[in-house]
Design a protein around this motif. Structure first.
Motif, PDB file in Angstrom:
ATOM      1  N   ALA A  52       7.767   2.062   7.189  1.00 11.33           N
ATOM      2  CA  ALA A  52       7.008   2.744   6.142  1.00 11.33           C
ATOM      3  C   ALA A  52       7.571   4.140   5.951  1.00 11.33           C
ATOM      4  N   ARG A  53       7.215   4.744   4.833  1.00  9.01           N
ATOM      5  CA  ARG A  53       7.742   6.061   4.488  1.00  9.01           C
ATOM      6  C   ARG A  53       6.754   7.143   4.908  1.00  9.01           C
ATOM      7  N   ARG A  54       7.240   8.156   5.590  1.00  7.65           N
ATOM      8  CA  ARG A  54       6.360   9.248   6.005  1.00  7.65           C
ATOM      9  C   ARG A  54       6.133  10.251   4.888  1.00  7.65           C
ATOM     10  N   ASP A  98      -4.573  -1.872   0.065  1.00 10.90           N
ATOM     11  CA  ASP A  98      -4.758  -0.417   0.011  1.00 10.90           C
ATOM     12  C   ASP A  98      -4.676   0.023  -1.452  1.00 10.90           C
ATOM     13  N   ALA A  99      -3.874   1.016  -1.786  1.00 14.44           N
ATOM     14  CA  ALA A  99      -3.755   1.437  -3.189  1.00 14.44           C
ATOM     15  C   ALA A  99      -3.204   0.320  -4.061  1.00 14.44           C
ATOM     16  N   GLY A 100      -2.453  -0.617  -3.464  1.00 15.10           N
ATOM     17  CA  GLY A 100      -1.998  -1.778  -4.207  1.00 15.10           C
ATOM     18  C   GLY A 100      -3.149  -2.649  -4.675  1.00 15.10           C
ATOM     19  N   ALA A 101      -4.287  -2.612  -3.957  1.00 12.68           N
ATOM     20  CA  ALA A 101      -5.470  -3.347  -4.395  1.00 12.68           C
ATOM     21  C   ALA A 101      -6.051  -2.714  -5.659  1.00 12.68           C
ATOM     22  N   GLY A 137       0.798  -1.217   0.000  1.00 19.73           N
ATOM     23  CA  GLY A 137       0.000   0.000   0.000  1.00 19.73           C
ATOM     24  C   GLY A 137       0.832   1.268   0.000  1.00 19.73           C
ATOM     25  N   ARG A 138       0.132   2.391   0.092  1.00 17.84           N
ATOM     26  CA  ARG A 138       0.780   3.712   0.039  1.00 17.84           C
ATOM     27  C   ARG A 138       1.818   3.863   1.140  1.00 17.84           C
TER      28      ARG A 138
END
Length: 242
Positions: free
Chosen positions: A148-150, A88-91, A34-35
């Protein structure tokens, strides 16, 4: 057990969890994260699924992620069935890949965003509030904080993705959707009709938040995924909503 190997300068980074050495592989899951996520976020999920002899390859959140996932799905050296997993956005990416003809034998969708508009607005757009919306699991909150990336300069800009409505229509391959009943990012009331329209078998996770693969109920969700994979391998009917 784990390797990281971006194969070309244009490929997204990947991380692989392999089946135990004494077991023959039962299939491959290509997971589009995801994002703002990295493959490392899926250590718990990947290792648990791999323990049941399904290889898991997580693809980094990167502009080249769709091409990397499509290439992995088309790689016949990977054990089949080859199943595309999107989070998430990967879906959203997973849906588009299948519709564009990617060679997926089945699809798993987790936390599919369905409400048009920029993801992130509803909870203030900060990374801290997004973590709270993604998971109630203290361990996973720690993983997200570390792995994860902020976003650039500490902003959440890279975590805000304008999305369009998901185009209706059955995907045409066996599809499992897992969705949190308490997901504040993609509310279940909005998501369930869309998932039914995609022809998905839907599992609603009681009290689940957005990161349903890694939330408090991660064990039962992983078991649901394994049962889906086993039915896929056996050729059993995969139940879909009418």
């Amino acid at each position: 057990m784990t390797v990281t190997d971006p194969t070309t300068p244009t490929a997204a980074a990947i991380r692989t969890w392999s089946e135990p050495e004494h077991l023959a592989p039962r299939g491959t899951l290509i997971l589009v994260v995801g994002r703002g996520e990295t493959p490392e976020v899926y250590q718990r999920f990947g290792s648990r699924i791999a323990a049941d002899a399904y290889r898991v390859i997580a693809v980094d959140d990167d502009p080249s992620a769709p091409a990397t996932a499509a290439a992995l799905l088309a790689d016949h050296t990977l054990p089949g069935p080859r199943v595309l997993v999107g989070v998430d956005a990967g879906a959203l990416t997973a849906v588009e890949l299948v519709r564009s003809g990617a060679a997926a034998d089945a699809v798993v969708l987790a936390g599919l965003p369905v409400v048009p508009g920029p993801l992130g607005q509803a909870w203030g757009g900060s990374w801290e509030t997004e973590i709270a919306a993604r998971t109630a699991c203290p361990n996973h909150r720690g993983v997200l904080a570390r792995s994860a990336r902020r976003g650039l300069g500490g902003s959440a800009d890279t975590l805000v993705l304008p999305i369009a409505p998901v185009t209706p229509g059955v995907l045409g391959v066996p599809t499992l959707a897992v969705h949190g009943a308490a997901d504040p990012i993609s509310p279940a009331a909005d998501a369930l009709p869309v998932l039914a329209g995609l022809g998905a078998e839907v599992t609603v996770v009681t009290d689940g938040l957005h990161d349903v693969l890694n939330d408090v109920q991660h064990r039962s969700v992983a078991a649901t995924v394994i049962l889906f994979l086993e039915r896929l391998r056996s050729g059993s009917t995969v139940v879909r909503p009418a």
